[in-house]
Structures are given as C-alpha cells and as structure tokens.
Design an enzyme around this catalytic site. Sequence first.
Site, PDB file in Angstrom:
ATOM      1  N   LYS A   1       3.623  12.117  -5.661  1.00  0.00           N
ATOM      2  CA  LYS A   1       3.166  13.118  -4.848  1.00  0.00           C
ATOM      3  C   LYS A   1       4.206  13.500  -4.039  1.00  0.00           C
ATOM      4  O   LYS A   1       5.238  12.892  -3.394  1.00  0.00           O
ATOM      5  CB  LYS A   1       1.816  12.632  -3.402  1.00  0.00           C
ATOM      6  CG  LYS A   1       1.830  13.564  -3.013  1.00  0.00           C
ATOM      7  CD  LYS A   1       0.967  12.882  -1.341  1.00  0.00           C
ATOM      8  CE  LYS A   1      -0.355  14.213  -0.619  1.00  0.00           C
ATOM      9  NZ  LYS A   1      -0.985  13.350  -0.509  1.00  0.00           N
TER      10      LYS A   1
ATOM     11  N   SER B   1      -4.971  15.513  -0.238  1.00  0.00           N
ATOM     12  CA  SER B   1      -4.149  16.712  -0.245  1.00  0.00           C
ATOM     13  C   SER B   1      -3.329  16.032  -0.954  1.00  0.00           C
ATOM     14  O   SER B   1      -2.812  17.058  -1.725  1.00  0.00           O
ATOM     15  CB  SER B   1      -3.235  16.403   0.962  1.00  0.00           C
ATOM     16  OG  SER B   1      -3.045  15.111   1.142  1.00  0.00           O
TER      17      SER B   1
ATOM     18  N   SER C   1      -7.403  10.688   0.687  1.00  0.00           N
ATOM     19  CA  SER C   1      -6.790  12.534   0.551  1.00  0.00           C
ATOM     20  C   SER C   1      -6.254  11.338  -0.737  1.00  0.00           C
ATOM     21  O   SER C   1      -5.910  12.193  -1.973  1.00  0.00           O
ATOM     22  CB  SER C   1      -5.092  12.578   0.875  1.00  0.00           C
ATOM     23  OG  SER C   1      -5.044  13.541   1.457  1.00  0.00           O
TER      24      SER C   1
HETATM   25  N1  GLN Z   1      -8.389  16.316   4.957  1.00  0.00           N
HETATM   26  C1  GLN Z   1      -8.183  15.203   6.264  1.00  0.00           C
HETATM   27  C2  GLN Z   1      -6.488  15.949   6.190  1.00  0.00           C
HETATM   28  O1  GLN Z   1      -6.040  16.661   6.816  1.00  0.00           O
HETATM   29  C3  GLN Z   1      -7.532  14.268   5.061  1.00  0.00           C
HETATM   30  C4  GLN Z   1      -5.842  14.526   4.271  1.00  0.00           C
HETATM   31  C5  GLN Z   1      -5.095  13.078   4.036  1.00  0.00           C
HETATM   32  O2  GLN Z   1      -5.596  11.803   3.409  1.00  0.00           O
HETATM   33  N2  GLN Z   1      -3.644  13.501   3.991  1.00  0.00           N
HETATM   34  O3  GLN Z   1      -6.158  15.579   7.895  1.00  0.00           O
END
Ligand code: GLN
Length: 493
Positions: free
Chosen positions: A86, A161, A185
């Site tokens: 990532k 994400s 994410s």
């Molecule tokens: N969707 C969540 C956020 O926007 C989690 C994102 C993540 O785990 N990095 O914070």
Amino acid sequence: MTSPLTSLTVTEMLAALRAGDFSCRELMMAHLDRIQELEPKLHAFISLYPERALVEADAADARYITARKNGRSDLPALLGLPLAVKDLITVAGMRCTCGSKILENFVSPFTATAVQRLIDAGAIVVGKTNTDEFAMGSSTESSAYGPTFNPWDTSRVPGGSSGGSAAAVAARMVPAAIGSDTGGSIRQPASFCGVTGIKPTYGRISRYGLVAYGSSLDSMGVFNRTAAESALLFGIMAGHDPLDATTMDVPVPDISLSEPHDLKGLRVGVPREYFIKGIQPDVADRVKEAVETLRLLGAVVSDISLPHTEYALPVYYLIAPAEASANLARYDSVRFGLREPEEQLWEMFRQTRGKGFGPEVKRRIMLGTYALSAGYYDAYYGQAQKVRTLIKRDFEEAFKSVDVIACPVAPSTAFKLGEHTGDPLAMYLEDVFTLPINLAGVPGLAFPVGFDRNHLPVGIQLLGSHFKEDILFKAAFAYQQITSWHQEIPTLH
Ligand code: GLN
C-alpha cells in the site's frame, strides 16, 4: 485470461519454485503481464517497478539454482514471491505518495520493518497500491490519483482505504499485498473484493514505516486469497521491533495451516448489535449462513452483546481526526514533500498545505483541531477517550465467555462510485462494524462467505482477544477447507 501461474496460492507458488517447475522470472512475468492487462481497468497501483522486480527475480533464481546445485534447502521462506505494498507504507527507493499530492515526488529512503522482514524472507515488491489520501476514506475515491475500481463490478468501489491492495489480490495481479487498518481499511476492502485480510492486534506488527494517521489505532496487515497464506505472511511480519515502541514482546505463534481440522468446542459469539436495521439483508443472511457452517464444523454458537457498539462511530470520528491533525502537521514543506515557492514562511505553509491536501484530509484536520482546541478538549476528545474504554470493556467482557466473535464487516456490499462522495456522513456510516475493533485494539480477520444478488462478494469478520490471531486463522482455514468462496475469480468483462 488468468495465467495458471497467477491462479496458484502463495504456498503452491513457493513449492513450485523450490521444485524448479518454473522460475522466479516466469512467475514475476506472469504477474506483470496480468498487471499490464488489468491496470487500465482497475487502477490498483500508484507506482509500478517492473524492471526492479525482474532484476530481483533473476537474483532469486540464481539463489535457487545454487541451492539446488549444492543440495541445500535452507532458502528464505518467500524467495521469489511477488508482493504489492500500500502506498502509505515505505519501501526504500520507491515513491510513497500516501495517495496525496503533497507527497507526489517523495521517494522513501527507508523500508518499513514489516515489509523489510518479508523482503528478507525473499519477497519482491512489484509496486505501490492505491489508497484513499492518507488512508482517510472507505472507497479509495479520496486518492489524489483517482479511484480504484472493484474487479467484480468496475462501476463500484473496491472499499478503502487499502482498495488498491484488495483489488490487486482479487484480480490475481499479485498473490499478496500489504495494507493498513485504522478503522477498517483492510477488512472492508477485503470484504468488498472477496479476499482474505488480517488486521492484527494493535502492537503485534511494527508500524515503523507506516505513515501515521491515527497512531493509537493504526495497524499493518496483509491481503491474500486464503487464511493459510495470510497466516504465513503474518508470522513473518509480526513481532517486537525496537523502532516501534508500541510493538509488544509477545511470542508469535507458529501457525502452519495445512492439515484439515474441525472447530470442536470453539465458542463463537454473534453480537446482536451488528444486525441492525439498515443492514443489507443479503449481508446478514450470508454471515448467518457462515456462522452455521462454523457450527457444522463443531463450534458452539451463542448470542452475545457488545452494548456500546453504537458509540464507536462518533468516538472514532473524534479520536482519529484528532490524532491525524497532529500527525499531519509535519507536512510543512520544509524537509520533504511539495513546496509552494512563497517568500513568507506562513504563506509557504498555507499555500503548500492548501494545494497539497485534498478536501477529505482538510475536513479531518479541521475536525481534529476543533476537538483538541482549548475549551473543547474535555467535551470532545476527553469524553471520546472515556467512551473508548467502555467499548474496550465490552470486548473484554465478551471474551470471557467466547473465543471468537463473528459479525458482518460492513452493512452493505460494494457501493457505486460516487454514491457517497457528496455526503461524508454516509461514507463514515460504512465503517460502523469495523471501527469498534480498532478502538479496542483486538485482531480481526475478514474473508469471503458468499455473494449478494448482484454477485458482489460478502465478507465476514472473526474477532479475537488480544494476540489471539492464531484462533482466527485456524477458524477461517477450517471454513475455507469446506467452502469455495475464496476460489471464485472476478470475470472482469
Ligand atoms: N474509513 C475509515 C476512515 O476514513 C477507516 C480508514 C482506515 O482504516 N485507514 O477513517
């Protein structure tokens, strides 16, 4: 067409490389071809390094040849395995944009500890996958480099994400990809793309080299098609790291999953708060069917309660932005990243951050700064920390009577691109079932348990108490031994 090489599992690839059935170069070429074919449709990557990957594949081949000549079998465990990372996690000599314009030209001088452990074990990084900007999002749409598309239906999001990593594994572009999980994410994109993803216990895998978002919530994990593969990579990534003070010196269990086993006596709890009004009926049905399968395997299933679940969303959306607003203060354009050429220092900060950050990141910085500001700190951040303790206690209480908690990953399957982009609250609501796990710091393993009526994957998450990832892997492995959802391949018409 999927080349037979890209449809093998990690274990099968490594066994074949050892046996000399094909070379690391051939394996790498098969994946690079697949990436070249599908990348225009999926946009799973931000950066690709095919030449570097092939040079490393040749070096790995040389090691196999020498070992075979000398009759030696003590080669690194993952020698020649293609891997994606990532773009929120550093690899030396590769760009690390975090899905943001502010780091567009930033090339990392160092490699994240957990990735380095995989590289030391012989894995070869082919590229950096797409992510919501600074991992803030649930759809990969906030990436400054454009969204990733779901391989099962390219009009839909892959989740986020870590959407690029999940899509890349689902589409067989790579057999393994690293992601990060601050509030879902890894698990939510795994669910949306029909792959397996582990979010470890907080403190289990080093966060050194993972660009900080919410430091008390961030964790690094891996996507594969099956639990057995993830267990192998997890075992290599996990363990204490002197460079991350939050990693714990807890022994990493040896989780080799090859022999079929049952789940006799495993106590599985199903929390009633995760089957709320508004959940897509297909999602609830598939998860309940999967729990029945666990019961068939010998698990003892009971209903449980995690009473503070509904507070997780407001608590997370105070704590995560608060931590983010502090973490993102470092992008001041002085030492690295984008710099707008302004004479006045404050004007340089203002212009750089104004142009470099996208709207979601700015929203989080504003929310977090507000929650931390004098006069509001106790009412918002302080209060959220107290409720976080209650959520943590829910899990401690539950794990007194069950070994594993089974629940949906997200209230719906993959939604359409653009469906939630105009409404931040609707996007945040996608995280209701994943956030509590990060607030409590417990591990969660997501894997596919069927499809909805549009043939979109549905995932389940199994949660365990701190440092009990091995139980989750074993349960998922047993499930995957008698089901075939994890073998389905998106057709990508
Ligand atoms: N969707 C969540 C956020 O926007 C989690 C994102 C993540 O785990 N990095 O914070």
